[in-house]
Write a protein that holds these residues in place. Structure first.
Motif, short mmCIF file in Angstrom:
data_model
loop_
_atom_site.label_atom_id
_atom_site.label_comp_id
_atom_site.label_asym_id
_atom_site.label_seq_id
_atom_site.Cartn_x
_atom_site.Cartn_y
_atom_site.Cartn_z
N ALA A 1 21.47 42.61 -8.29
CA ALA A 1 22.66 42.24 -7.50
C ALA A 1 22.41 40.85 -6.89
CB ALA A 1 22.90 43.25 -6.38
N PRO A 2 23.46 40.07 -6.72
CA PRO A 2 23.27 38.73 -6.16
C PRO A 2 23.00 38.77 -4.66
CG PRO A 2 25.60 39.13 -6.55
CD PRO A 2 24.85 40.33 -7.09
N SER A 3 22.32 37.76 -4.20
CA SER A 3 22.12 37.55 -2.76
C SER A 3 22.85 36.27 -2.38
CB SER A 3 20.64 37.43 -2.42
OG SER A 3 19.96 38.62 -2.73
N HIS B 1 23.96 33.25 0.76
CA HIS B 1 23.52 32.50 1.93
C HIS B 1 23.72 33.35 3.18
CE1 HIS B 1 23.92 28.53 4.41
NE2 HIS B 1 22.75 29.11 4.55
N GLY B 2 22.66 33.51 3.96
CA GLY B 2 22.71 34.28 5.20
C GLY B 2 22.24 35.72 5.07
N ASP B 3 22.14 36.23 3.85
CA ASP B 3 21.64 37.61 3.68
C ASP B 3 20.23 37.73 4.26
OD1 ASP B 3 23.95 38.44 2.42
OD2 ASP B 3 23.05 38.60 0.41
N GLN B 4 19.95 38.89 4.81
CA GLN B 4 18.62 39.20 5.33
C GLN B 4 17.92 40.13 4.35
OE1 GLN B 4 17.24 37.95 8.13
NE2 GLN B 4 19.05 36.88 8.85
N THR C 1 4.08 45.17 -7.61
CA THR C 1 5.53 45.33 -7.73
C THR C 1 6.12 44.79 -6.44
OG1 THR C 1 5.35 47.28 -9.13
CG2 THR C 1 7.44 46.96 -7.99
N ILE C 2 7.10 43.91 -6.58
CA ILE C 2 7.79 43.32 -5.42
C ILE C 2 9.27 43.65 -5.57
CG2 ILE C 2 8.33 41.24 -4.13
CD1 ILE C 2 5.46 41.03 -6.48
N THR C 3 9.84 44.22 -4.53
CA THR C 3 11.25 44.59 -4.54
C THR C 3 11.93 43.93 -3.35
OG1 THR C 3 10.71 46.73 -5.52
CG2 THR C 3 12.87 46.52 -4.51
N ALA C 4 13.11 43.34 -3.61
CA ALA C 4 13.91 42.76 -2.52
C ALA C 4 15.12 43.65 -2.29
CB ALA C 4 14.37 41.35 -2.88
N GLN C 5 15.34 43.97 -1.01
CA GLN C 5 16.49 44.79 -0.64
C GLN C 5 17.25 44.12 0.49
OE1 GLN C 5 15.59 48.91 0.00
NE2 GLN C 5 15.42 49.19 -2.20
N CYS C 6 18.54 44.42 0.53
CA CYS C 6 19.39 43.95 1.62
C CYS C 6 20.39 45.06 1.93
CB CYS C 6 20.12 42.66 1.22
SG CYS C 6 21.19 41.98 2.51
N ARG D 1 18.11 44.01 -4.72
CA ARG D 1 18.58 42.75 -5.29
C ARG D 1 17.75 42.35 -6.50
NH1 ARG D 1 22.02 40.45 -1.41
NH2 ARG D 1 23.00 42.23 -0.41
N PHE D 2 16.45 42.62 -6.48
CA PHE D 2 15.60 42.41 -7.65
C PHE D 2 14.35 43.26 -7.52
CE2 PHE D 2 13.72 38.98 -5.00
CZ PHE D 2 12.38 39.24 -5.12
#
Length: 137
Positions: free
Chosen positions: A64-66, A68-71, A89-94, A99-100
């Motif tokens: 999913a895209p992130s 400007h301003g997302d935490q 393993t690295i995961t990005a969440q918002c 997100r990835f």
């Protein structure tokens, strides 16, 4: 428990459409890895005086895209600790949305650029963070 790092999406991370330009995620991943080593008590600025830990392999799925301003919250899990390699393993969440997810392999190398066993103190710091797999290559 995964190591976590907060990352606000800044203007510098975004393309003209206002979403994160994908190479910027790799900078965020590297920032998370560096923060993890700081957390372990082995900051890169000291570690890189006698060796280094370059990324040998990385695979990423963008879900999913992130904007400007997302935490974002980047979570890092150690999946494998080998003689000279480290699986992550690295995961990005918002806001609960992924997100990835990236899988990476780092390798401890000498100043000459050759793989070498992890220094004992660093290995001892990494071992408690390994999840769900036996150590060794």
């Amino acid at each position: 428990m995964a190591f976590e790092m907060a990352q606000k999406v800044l203007f510098k991370h975004c393309d003209p459409a206002g979403i994160v330009f994908y190479p910027r995620y790799f900078e965020m991943i590297n920032d998370c890895v560096e923060a993890f080593f700081d957390h372990l008590g082995h900051p890169f600025e000291k570690l890189h005086q006698t060796g280094a830990v370059p990324t040998a392999e990385i695979s990423t799925r963008f879900t999913a895209p992130s904007r400007h301003g997302d935490q974002l919250t980047l979570g890092l899990d150690v999946t494998r600790l080998g003689r000279s390699s480290l699986g992550l393993t690295i995961t990005a969440q918002c806001a609960g949305e992924t997100r990835f997810t990236a899988s990476a392999t780092l390798v401890y190398i000498t100043p000459e650029g050759r793989p070498a066993p992890w220094p004992e103190a660093l290995r001892a710091s990494l071992e408690p963070h390994v999840k769900g797999q036996e150590n060794g290559e």
